[in-house]
Design an enzyme around this catalytic site. Sequence first.
Site, short mmCIF file in Angstrom:
data_model
loop_
_atom_site.label_atom_id
_atom_site.label_comp_id
_atom_site.label_asym_id
_atom_site.label_seq_id
_atom_site.Cartn_x
_atom_site.Cartn_y
_atom_site.Cartn_z
N ASP A 87 -33.65 -24.10 12.14
CA ASP A 87 -34.18 -25.46 12.04
C ASP A 87 -35.71 -25.35 12.10
OD1 ASP A 87 -34.24 -28.26 12.12
OD2 ASP A 87 -33.85 -28.37 14.25
N ARG A 140 -17.14 -27.98 17.86
CA ARG A 140 -17.30 -26.57 17.47
C ARG A 140 -16.08 -26.03 16.74
NH1 ARG A 140 -21.87 -24.37 19.94
NH2 ARG A 140 -22.35 -25.08 22.03
N PHE A 158 -28.09 -33.77 10.86
CA PHE A 158 -27.49 -33.07 11.99
C PHE A 158 -26.06 -32.69 11.65
CE2 PHE A 158 -25.75 -32.32 16.19
CZ PHE A 158 -26.77 -31.58 16.76
P1 5GP Z 1 -34.65 -24.06 16.03
O1 5GP Z 1 -35.21 -23.28 17.18
O2 5GP Z 1 -34.69 -23.32 14.72
O3 5GP Z 1 -35.29 -25.41 15.93
O4 5GP Z 1 -33.18 -24.40 16.41
C1 5GP Z 1 -32.15 -23.52 16.27
C2 5GP Z 1 -30.96 -23.98 17.08
O5 5GP Z 1 -30.90 -25.41 17.15
C3 5GP Z 1 -29.68 -23.58 16.39
O6 5GP Z 1 -29.27 -22.31 16.81
C4 5GP Z 1 -28.73 -24.67 16.82
O7 5GP Z 1 -28.15 -24.33 18.06
C5 5GP Z 1 -29.61 -25.88 17.00
N1 5GP Z 1 -29.56 -26.78 15.82
C6 5GP Z 1 -30.53 -27.00 14.90
N2 5GP Z 1 -30.12 -27.88 13.96
C7 5GP Z 1 -28.87 -28.23 14.30
C8 5GP Z 1 -27.89 -29.10 13.70
O8 5GP Z 1 -28.06 -29.73 12.66
N3 5GP Z 1 -26.69 -29.17 14.34
C9 5GP Z 1 -26.42 -28.49 15.50
N4 5GP Z 1 -25.21 -28.66 16.03
N5 5GP Z 1 -27.30 -27.67 16.08
C10 5GP Z 1 -28.52 -27.53 15.48
#
Ligand code: 5GP
Length: 178
Positions: A106, A168, A155
Amino acid sequence: MEEDLMHDIKCVLIDKEQIRKKCEELGKKISSDYCGKKPLFVCVLKGSVMFYADLLRNINIDCELEFMAISSYGTGKSSSGEVKVVKDLNTKVEGRDIIIVEDIVDTGITLMYLVNLLKCRGASSVEICALLDKIERREREVYPKYKGFVIPNEFVVGYGLDFNEKYRNLPEVCILNS
Ligand code: 5GP
């Protein structure tokens, strides 16, 4: 699927067949790139668990498996921005070729932290294999060498991904109602 679980789902974004084909494709590519290298596959718990299991079944070279848990999101839909190791690896990474298997990239904050950590510990190489990439949300220079699908800024839940620990176990990647 249980009516209860589908209640808050807007639609299926990536179905079982698309996931199956992608795991096959990525497994083939990684097996060929790492032939003769014995890579260490690091599963980032808990979200990656389904993808990890399906991907690894398509890896046909000698390799090792490890698990790690990182917290960055707490509960809810937005990142706290604070990353911490909740469960560490049980093996040394010095001199190893690492492939981090992640559910979704993300902002890139979590993976940036993890890649730097493993490099600091002396890994020979660190690459990322991510099932999903929300590229338009990126805040850090993190680009997975192997990736499944670029997805829009929505999301998503299912296939390991949760919302407050729910969904999950859905077999497909779904968009949650906002
Ligand atoms: P980042 O550090 O890249 O912002 O976030 C990574 C983590 O955020 C992912 O491993 C996941 O756990 C969570 N995450 C980011 N986007 C989503 C999403 O659309 N759905 C869910 N369930 N988790 C997300």
